[in-house]
Write a protein that holds these residues in place. Sequence first.
Motif, PDB file in Angstrom:
ATOM      1  N   LEU A  15       0.633  -1.058   0.102  1.00 43.79           N
ATOM      2  CA  LEU A  15       0.051  -0.104  -0.141  1.00 43.79           C
ATOM      3  C   LEU A  15       0.890   1.227  -0.114  1.00 43.79           C
ATOM      4  CD1 LEU A  15      -2.996  -0.842   2.252  1.00 43.79           C
ATOM      5  CD2 LEU A  15      -3.008  -0.268   0.242  1.00 43.79           C
ATOM      6  N   ARG A  16       2.027   1.195   0.696  1.00 48.72           N
ATOM      7  CA  ARG A  16       2.783   2.412   0.837  1.00 48.72           C
ATOM      8  C   ARG A  16       3.558   2.671  -0.781  1.00 48.72           C
ATOM      9  NH1 ARG A  16       4.893   0.180   5.893  1.00 48.72           N
ATOM     10  NH2 ARG A  16       3.621   0.908   7.472  1.00 48.72           N
ATOM     11  N   LEU A  45      -5.646   3.219  -8.194  1.00 53.83           N
ATOM     12  CA  LEU A  45      -6.572   3.467  -7.017  1.00 53.83           C
ATOM     13  C   LEU A  45      -7.560   2.306  -6.726  1.00 53.83           C
ATOM     14  CD1 LEU A  45      -7.589   7.130  -7.238  1.00 53.83           C
ATOM     15  CD2 LEU A  45      -6.302   6.102  -5.528  1.00 53.83           C
ATOM     16  N   LEU A  68      -5.549  -0.315  -4.919  1.00 49.63           N
ATOM     17  CA  LEU A  68      -5.130   0.181  -3.848  1.00 49.63           C
ATOM     18  C   LEU A  68      -6.414  -0.273  -2.622  1.00 49.63           C
ATOM     19  CD1 LEU A  68      -3.092   3.248  -4.117  1.00 49.63           C
ATOM     20  CD2 LEU A  68      -2.224   1.142  -3.341  1.00 49.63           C
ATOM     21  N   LEU A 110       0.720   3.908  -3.045  1.00 48.62           N
ATOM     22  CA  LEU A 110       0.522   5.400  -2.773  1.00 48.62           C
ATOM     23  C   LEU A 110       1.601   6.260  -3.052  1.00 48.62           C
ATOM     24  CD1 LEU A 110      -1.277   5.130   0.879  1.00 48.62           C
ATOM     25  CD2 LEU A 110      -2.526   5.866  -1.384  1.00 48.62           C
ATOM     26  N   LEU A 160       1.278   7.059  -6.952  1.00 48.20           N
ATOM     27  CA  LEU A 160       0.346   7.519  -7.603  1.00 48.20           C
ATOM     28  C   LEU A 160       0.553   8.942  -8.203  1.00 48.20           C
ATOM     29  CD1 LEU A 160      -2.758   7.110  -5.084  1.00 48.20           C
ATOM     30  CD2 LEU A 160      -2.496   6.366  -7.523  1.00 48.20           C
TER      31      LEU A 160
END
Length: 189
Positions: free
Chosen positions: A23-24, A43, A46, A27, A30
């Motif tokens: 997830l990190r 997204l 995620l 993100l 992005l």
Amino acid sequence: MTTPAQHKRDQASARVGRLQEGLRAGLAGLPALADDQERTAALDRLVDQAGDLLRTEREVEAAAEQVRLARLEARRVGTQRMALYLATLPVGVGLVAGALMLFGGISAVWVLLVLPLLGAGLRIALGPVGPTPLMVDRRLRAAYTGAAAGVLTAAALVFQASTAAEVILALLAGIAAAATVLFLVQEVR
């Protein structure tokens, strides 16, 4: 050596760590995406990863609860075994004192001390230990005080020649027997 519950908890914790790293990384990547479609697809991935992370965190919590319950069960079984061993003292002393009373070796006043001691010893030995840590602690305390009451009662029966020692030991044995019964009553509540 790990138990199956600990192994399951460790595996779920490792999956949580991997999902958090993913997830990190997602993100962080992005802002580099220029196209709206790519950003929307990223997204969506995620959000799926966040859902997986949430499910895995629930698995970790459930596995941690299983580990806690397994430890409590092991402690409960150990306490039950220890209480059974310790209960032989008050039960044995109660039985011997009862036999002495029946055959006229001691006075019937000892019934006031011996019957609660015998009842508490039987409850300690034969009663199930409750499923909470507080009940386990109270049963262990009752077993120790019951054993102390049995020893003090036996000492009072042995030292009947000197009245001062007999009275003191009988009082201490009575207090220990009352504490044993109190611990058992608190456990049942």
